[in-house]
Design an enzyme around this catalytic site. Structure first.
Site, mmCIF file in Angstrom:
data_model
loop_
_atom_site.group_PDB
_atom_site.id
_atom_site.type_symbol
_atom_site.label_atom_id
_atom_site.label_comp_id
_atom_site.label_asym_id
_atom_site.label_seq_id
_atom_site.Cartn_x
_atom_site.Cartn_y
_atom_site.Cartn_z
ATOM 1 N N CYS A 2 -29.565 -20.881 9.252
ATOM 2 C CA CYS A 2 -30.513 -20.045 9.461
ATOM 3 C C CYS A 2 -30.755 -20.092 10.832
ATOM 4 C CB CYS A 2 -31.730 -20.246 8.498
ATOM 5 S SG CYS A 2 -31.114 -20.380 6.657
ATOM 6 N N CYS A 58 -29.329 -18.398 14.040
ATOM 7 C CA CYS A 58 -29.726 -17.028 14.490
ATOM 8 C C CYS A 58 -31.271 -16.840 14.827
ATOM 9 C CB CYS A 58 -29.129 -15.917 13.205
ATOM 10 S SG CYS A 58 -27.596 -15.914 13.308
ATOM 11 N N HIS A 59 -32.087 -17.655 13.920
ATOM 12 C CA HIS A 59 -33.534 -17.349 13.803
ATOM 13 C C HIS A 59 -34.363 -18.480 14.690
ATOM 14 C CE1 HIS A 59 -33.095 -13.918 11.180
ATOM 15 N NE2 HIS A 59 -32.069 -14.917 10.486
ATOM 16 N N CYS A 88 -47.902 -2.404 -17.266
ATOM 17 C CA CYS A 88 -48.659 -3.310 -16.356
ATOM 18 C C CYS A 88 -50.060 -3.179 -16.303
ATOM 19 C CB CYS A 88 -48.120 -3.463 -14.953
ATOM 20 S SG CYS A 88 -46.174 -3.270 -14.795
ATOM 21 N N ARG A 130 -41.451 -13.318 -12.644
ATOM 22 C CA ARG A 130 -42.582 -13.228 -13.342
ATOM 23 C C ARG A 130 -42.651 -11.755 -13.973
ATOM 24 N NH1 ARG A 130 -46.998 -14.546 -16.448
ATOM 25 N NH2 ARG A 130 -48.352 -15.831 -14.974
ATOM 26 N N CYS A 176 -43.438 -10.863 -18.117
ATOM 27 C CA CYS A 176 -44.463 -9.855 -18.504
ATOM 28 C C CYS A 176 -43.633 -8.772 -19.226
ATOM 29 C CB CYS A 176 -45.195 -9.449 -17.308
ATOM 30 S SG CYS A 176 -46.541 -10.616 -16.686
#
Lengths: 285, 157
Positions: free
Chosen positions: A101, A104-105, A201, A242, A246
């Site tokens: 990573c 490039c960053h 939700c 998550r 739910c």
């Protein structure tokens, strides 16, 4: 007679629980500062597009004092162990292109601000993508490395690292322009009553935040704190994992993590938290 | 006139049969949200009703507070307290609310416990997988009767 009964029951309802809309809901009054220096906005005016909620709160405000305390210092936050591992991964060369990573960053600090605007419409891809999609995009296209499984430990740790460098910045996902149709789709999912329990939700996180459902204190189901370290399963948890939990709890056939439905839902739910601070990796029960 | 008499006679026969047989979830007749006749013709078991309030398919106290069950931890606040509920509602009304609360309260969050059709993305219980085959209601007909019998004990006056 029936009318009278309905009225009585409505009164019993408001006394016991507070009527819908969360008018009597009760997040606590605590304020969050991490490491004594990073101020986290856990309560602010709802973004304009929210029709039924005036004030938005981070899930942190609904947790017990003990759980809250664990997030207030990085030395106590067990989610940081995973983030540290991701820091190593950041500098580790993988794949056929001989790149990490960092190739490039540079420093991970260059990622400051990124978490706050995802999911977002990515011109090159021609679609709304999550942070996870982008991480795998880099792995496959630039590094020649295997993609991570969408909700795997490696993936959620990397998302945790990229979130951490945005802590304290306001969530600010774009909902108009090319993102709008995806956002609308996410909104529709948010208000659909799925499964044999026929719950949306919104039933739990909009109409009933602040109320107890069995042993759980319902929050607004915001995602500014993701990934979350949960004391319950002792690992970092991703947004789509998550969501899946739910939806499963409504006795429904869930959607696939990383798929178009949860991506749209993530954009929509993120937009409900526009203005709260990024606080991942957070701690929840 | 003859037709009416025959009709009434047929009705009486059906009523007797229905009393002995279980009313299927799709056959329940709601009148203003209430269900007048027992779903099974067998009196409800109060003790089993109390058990169903707590765990398993009922789990009513996930959303409702019930003082008579204060020995059990964690009562929810999503619905109204059920204390004194038998003073507020008749047996027929309670049967209707438990079988399908949406008939009594338009758009209510309360799940429909005796219903098998019209779900969106129905799952296989709590697995998250798609449901296959015949759909069972959350509570059986007798379990609805048991819960109603228990609710009828919740009197304050």
């Amino acid at each position: 007679m029936n009318k009278l009964k309905l009225l009585t029951s409505a009164m019993a309802f408001s006394a016991a629980a507070g009527l819908s809309g969360g008018a009597f809901a009760d997040p606590d009054e605590d304020q969050l500062t991490i490491n004594g220096e990073i101020e986290i906005v856990t309560e602010t005016a709802a973004p304009e597009h929210l029709e039924y909620v005036d004030t938005i709160y981070s899930g942190w405000r609904f947790r017990s004092d003990e759980t809250q305390a664990v997030q207030m210092d990085d030395f106590d936050n067990p989610g940081m162990i995973f983030v540290e591992a991701a820091m190593e991964t950041w500098d580790t060369v993988e794949g056929t292109e001989g790149k990490s990573c960092a190739s490039c960053h540079n420093d991970v600090e260059t990622m400051a601000g990124v978490r706050a605007v995802y999911p977002k419409y990515v011109e090159a891809a021609g679609e709304v993508r999550t942070l996870e999609h982008q991480i795998n995009g880099c792995r496959e296209e630039r590094m020649g490395a295997e993609p991570y499984k969408y909700t795997s430990g490696d993936m959620v740790a990397m998302v945790g690292l990229i979130s951490m460098v945005s802590r304290g910045l306001p969530v600010n996902v774009q909902i108009d322009g090319p993102a709008q149709s995806t956002w609308e789709k996410g909104k529709e999912i948010y208000y659909t009553r799925y499964g044999q329990l026929e719950l949306s939700c919104a039933n739990c996180h909009e109409d009933n935040y602040g109320n107890m459902i069995r042993a759980d204190h319902l929050s607004q189901g915001q995602i500014n704190g993701f990934p979350t370290y949960r004391l319950k399963n002792t690992k970092l948890n991703s947004v789509h994992a998550r969501f899946k939990g739910c939806v499963r709890d409504t006795m429904a056939h869930t959607f696939k993590p990383g798929g178009p439905e949860f991506t749209a839902l993530e954009l929509y739910v993120a937009s409900r938290g526009n203005g709260l601070s990024v606080e991942g990796p957070s701690v929840r029960n | 006139m003859r037709n009416l008499v025959t009709g009434a006679a047929v009705c009486a026969v059906i009523a007797t049969v229905a009393a002995a047989e279980v009313v299927a979830p799709t056959e329940v007749v709601f009148e203003d949200g209430a269900v007048a006749t027992s779903l099974t013709g067998t009196a409800g078991d109060i003790e089993n009703g109390a058990t169903l309030m707590n765990k398993g398919a009922g789990n009513c106290i996930a959303c409702h507070q019930v003082s008579a069950l204060s020995n059990l931890p964690f009562h929810g606040e999503v619905g109204p307290t059920l204390d004194g509920v038998a003073d507020r509602w008749s047996e027929a009304e309670l049967r209707g609310i438990v079988a399908n609360a949406k008939m009594m309260f338009d758009g209510t969050m309360m799940p429909s416990f005796y219903k098998t059709e019209g779900f969106i993305r129905l799952g296989d219980a709590y697995t998250g997988n798609a449901h296959e085959g015949e759909v069972a209601p959350l509570l059986t007909a007798q379990e609805v009767e048991d819960v109603v019998a228990y609710l009828m004990t919740l009197k304050e006056e």
